[in-house]
Design a protein around this motif. Structure first.
Motif, mmCIF file in Angstrom:
data_model
loop_
_atom_site.group_PDB
_atom_site.id
_atom_site.type_symbol
_atom_site.label_atom_id
_atom_site.label_comp_id
_atom_site.label_asym_id
_atom_site.label_seq_id
_atom_site.Cartn_x
_atom_site.Cartn_y
_atom_site.Cartn_z
ATOM 1 N N THR A 36 0.807 -1.221 0.000
ATOM 2 C CA THR A 36 0.000 0.000 0.000
ATOM 3 C C THR A 36 0.841 1.272 0.000
ATOM 4 O O THR A 36 0.345 2.333 -0.359
ATOM 5 N N LEU A 37 2.098 1.174 0.392
ATOM 6 C CA LEU A 37 3.001 2.335 0.404
ATOM 7 C C LEU A 37 4.310 1.944 -0.286
ATOM 8 O O LEU A 37 5.306 1.614 0.369
ATOM 9 N N PRO A 38 4.328 1.984 -1.613
ATOM 10 C CA PRO A 38 5.500 1.513 -2.357
ATOM 11 C C PRO A 38 6.797 2.245 -2.019
ATOM 12 O O PRO A 38 7.884 1.696 -2.241
ATOM 13 N N TRP A 39 6.721 3.464 -1.471
ATOM 14 C CA TRP A 39 7.938 4.217 -1.182
ATOM 15 C C TRP A 39 8.833 3.505 -0.169
ATOM 16 O O TRP A 39 10.046 3.766 -0.134
ATOM 17 N N VAL A 40 8.270 2.607 0.638
ATOM 18 C CA VAL A 40 9.108 1.938 1.638
ATOM 19 C C VAL A 40 10.181 1.089 0.966
ATOM 20 O O VAL A 40 11.246 0.846 1.557
ATOM 21 N N LEU A 41 9.926 0.652 -0.283
ATOM 22 C CA LEU A 41 10.921 -0.138 -0.997
ATOM 23 C C LEU A 41 12.124 0.692 -1.411
ATOM 24 O O LEU A 41 13.189 0.141 -1.725
ATOM 25 N N ASP A 42 11.965 2.010 -1.409
ATOM 26 C CA ASP A 42 13.076 2.902 -1.764
ATOM 27 C C ASP A 42 13.978 3.197 -0.577
ATOM 28 O O ASP A 42 15.049 3.785 -0.752
ATOM 29 N N ILE A 43 13.559 2.818 0.608
ATOM 30 C CA ILE A 43 14.369 3.064 1.810
ATOM 31 C C ILE A 43 15.262 1.849 2.033
ATOM 32 O O ILE A 43 14.937 0.922 2.777
ATOM 33 N N GLN A 44 16.390 1.830 1.348
ATOM 34 C CA GLN A 44 17.309 0.693 1.399
ATOM 35 C C GLN A 44 18.539 0.960 2.258
ATOM 36 O O GLN A 44 19.345 0.047 2.488
ATOM 37 N N SER A 45 18.696 2.184 2.710
ATOM 38 C CA SER A 45 19.869 2.535 3.513
ATOM 39 C C SER A 45 19.518 3.703 4.420
ATOM 40 O O SER A 45 18.477 4.350 4.255
ATOM 41 N N ILE A 46 20.402 3.973 5.351
ATOM 42 C CA ILE A 46 20.215 5.124 6.233
ATOM 43 C C ILE A 46 20.237 6.407 5.416
ATOM 44 O O ILE A 46 19.510 7.357 5.709
ATOM 45 N N SER A 47 21.059 6.431 4.374
ATOM 46 C CA SER A 47 21.114 7.611 3.507
ATOM 47 C C SER A 47 19.777 7.840 2.813
ATOM 48 O O SER A 47 19.325 8.988 2.667
ATOM 49 N N ASP A 48 19.132 6.760 2.386
ATOM 50 C CA ASP A 48 17.804 6.881 1.770
ATOM 51 C C ASP A 48 16.811 7.465 2.773
ATOM 52 O O ASP A 48 16.005 8.336 2.431
ATOM 53 N N ALA A 49 16.873 6.970 3.994
ATOM 54 C CA ALA A 49 15.975 7.475 5.036
ATOM 55 C C ALA A 49 16.236 8.947 5.298
ATOM 56 O O ALA A 49 15.301 9.745 5.475
ATOM 57 N N SER A 50 17.505 9.323 5.310
ATOM 58 C CA SER A 50 17.877 10.709 5.552
ATOM 59 C C SER A 50 17.344 11.621 4.461
ATOM 60 O O SER A 50 16.823 12.711 4.733
ATOM 61 N N ARG A 51 17.460 11.185 3.195
ATOM 62 C CA ARG A 51 16.971 11.996 2.081
ATOM 63 C C ARG A 51 15.444 12.127 2.126
ATOM 64 O O ARG A 51 14.900 13.191 1.809
ATOM 65 N N PHE A 52 14.774 11.056 2.507
ATOM 66 C CA PHE A 52 13.317 11.098 2.615
ATOM 67 C C PHE A 52 12.898 12.125 3.654
ATOM 68 O O PHE A 52 12.003 12.948 3.425
ATOM 69 N N ILE A 53 13.555 12.109 4.803
ATOM 70 C CA ILE A 53 13.248 13.069 5.861
ATOM 71 C C ILE A 53 13.589 14.484 5.416
ATOM 72 O O ILE A 53 12.842 15.429 5.672
ATOM 73 N N GLU A 54 14.719 14.634 4.722
ATOM 74 C CA GLU A 54 15.165 15.957 4.290
ATOM 75 C C GLU A 54 14.154 16.625 3.372
ATOM 76 O O GLU A 54 13.932 17.840 3.449
ATOM 77 N N THR A 55 13.517 15.845 2.508
ATOM 78 C CA THR A 55 12.507 16.393 1.603
ATOM 79 C C THR A 55 11.400 17.083 2.372
ATOM 80 O O THR A 55 10.990 18.209 2.044
ATOM 81 N N TYR A 56 10.920 16.435 3.395
ATOM 82 C CA TYR A 56 9.829 17.009 4.177
ATOM 83 C C TYR A 56 10.321 18.093 5.136
ATOM 84 O O TYR A 56 9.564 19.004 5.484
ATOM 85 N N SER A 57 11.579 17.993 5.559
ATOM 86 C CA SER A 57 12.140 19.050 6.412
ATOM 87 C C SER A 57 12.183 20.372 5.646
ATOM 88 O O SER A 57 11.915 21.439 6.215
ATOM 89 N N PHE A 58 12.505 20.286 4.359
ATOM 90 C CA PHE A 58 12.518 21.485 3.521
ATOM 91 C C PHE A 58 11.119 22.087 3.450
ATOM 92 O O PHE A 58 10.947 23.302 3.556
ATOM 93 N N GLN A 59 10.110 21.244 3.273
ATOM 94 C CA GLN A 59 8.743 21.755 3.234
ATOM 95 C C GLN A 59 8.366 22.418 4.554
ATOM 96 O O GLN A 59 7.710 23.464 4.570
ATOM 97 N N GLU A 60 8.786 21.798 5.646
ATOM 98 C CA GLU A 60 8.420 22.351 6.947
ATOM 99 C C GLU A 60 9.092 23.701 7.184
ATOM 100 O O GLU A 60 8.521 24.594 7.813
ATOM 101 N N GLU A 61 10.308 23.844 6.686
ATOM 102 C CA GLU A 61 10.994 25.136 6.797
ATOM 103 C C GLU A 61 10.202 26.232 6.098
ATOM 104 O O GLU A 61 10.249 27.398 6.507
ATOM 105 N N LEU A 62 9.492 25.853 5.057
ATOM 106 C CA LEU A 62 8.662 26.805 4.327
ATOM 107 C C LEU A 62 7.262 26.910 4.923
ATOM 108 O O LEU A 62 6.406 27.601 4.376
#
Length: 200
Positions: A36-62
């Motif tokens: 139901t949430l295909p994006w979880v397959l893209d989280i293959q490393s800590i770096s992937d997790a970090s980039r995922f969080i960073e995307t939303y952190s940028f939105q929150e800054e705005l």
């Protein structure tokens, strides 16, 4: 930053320091969530997790979206995540998605977290409309939004790819007035992050 708090859980913005925790939780629930949430397959490393969080952190800054961890009040365990997409300020609307990790499902955390997020978006950000697109086979998520008085507004055929297959989705939406009436949220000015309705 804690966005809202209820009897069982609180919502806190995820940051880079949560990358390892987020990665480990996603990895443990990948099989449970991938349909139901295909994006979880893209989280293959800590770096992937970090980039995922960073995307939303940028939105929150705005001040325009964000990724919020659902944490237990009892032991501060990460139970799931809710993510809020870009806000259409002209229309006072936004869309959300969410997941509760497998080991924490069926315990009421999801309904309380969704209630708190809706209250934050309606009472603090003064939005008028929240949308959620949910795969038709995701029965738990459908039951969750229905419990919070979201109304079914549309049906999208072959809307999103999941497990190499296009899946149909329903669109549910909740208006501010329906939320306030349904949950009898106090009309006093300001945002009350600890208020909970007995309907949840």
């Amino acid at each position: 930053m804690i966005k809202a708090k209820g009897p069982l859980v609180y919502l806190r913005s995820l940051s880079q320091k949560d990358s390892l925790l987020f990665f480990n939780k996603v990895q443990k629930s990948t099989f449970f969530l991938q349909d139901t949430l295909p994006w979880v397959l893209d989280i293959q490393s800590i770096s992937d997790a970090s980039r995922f969080i960073e995307t939303y952190s940028f939105q929150e800054e705005l001040d325009n979206g964000g990724l919020y961890g659902v944490f237990s009040n009892k032991n501060h365990t990460l139970l799931g995540v809710f993510y809020q997409h870009w806000i259409h300020w002209q229309h006072l609307s936004t869309a959300i998605a969410y997941c509760i990790f497998e080991e924490h499902t069926q315990k009421g955390y999801g309904s309380e977290a969704l209630y708190l997020l809706c209250q934050y978006l309606f009472r603090h950000l003064k939005l008028n409309r929240i949308e959620a697109d949910i795969a038709e086979h995701n029965l738990q998520s459908l039951a969750l939004v229905q419990k919070l008085n979201f109304q079914k507004e549309g049906y999208f055929r072959e809307y999103a790819m999941s497990q190499s297959k296009l899946s149909n989705h329903y669109r549910y939406a909740l208006l501010q007035r329906d939320f306030l009436e349904w949950f009898e949220v106090p009309e006093a000015p300001g945002f009350s992050p600890v208020y909970m309705s007995n309907r949840v």
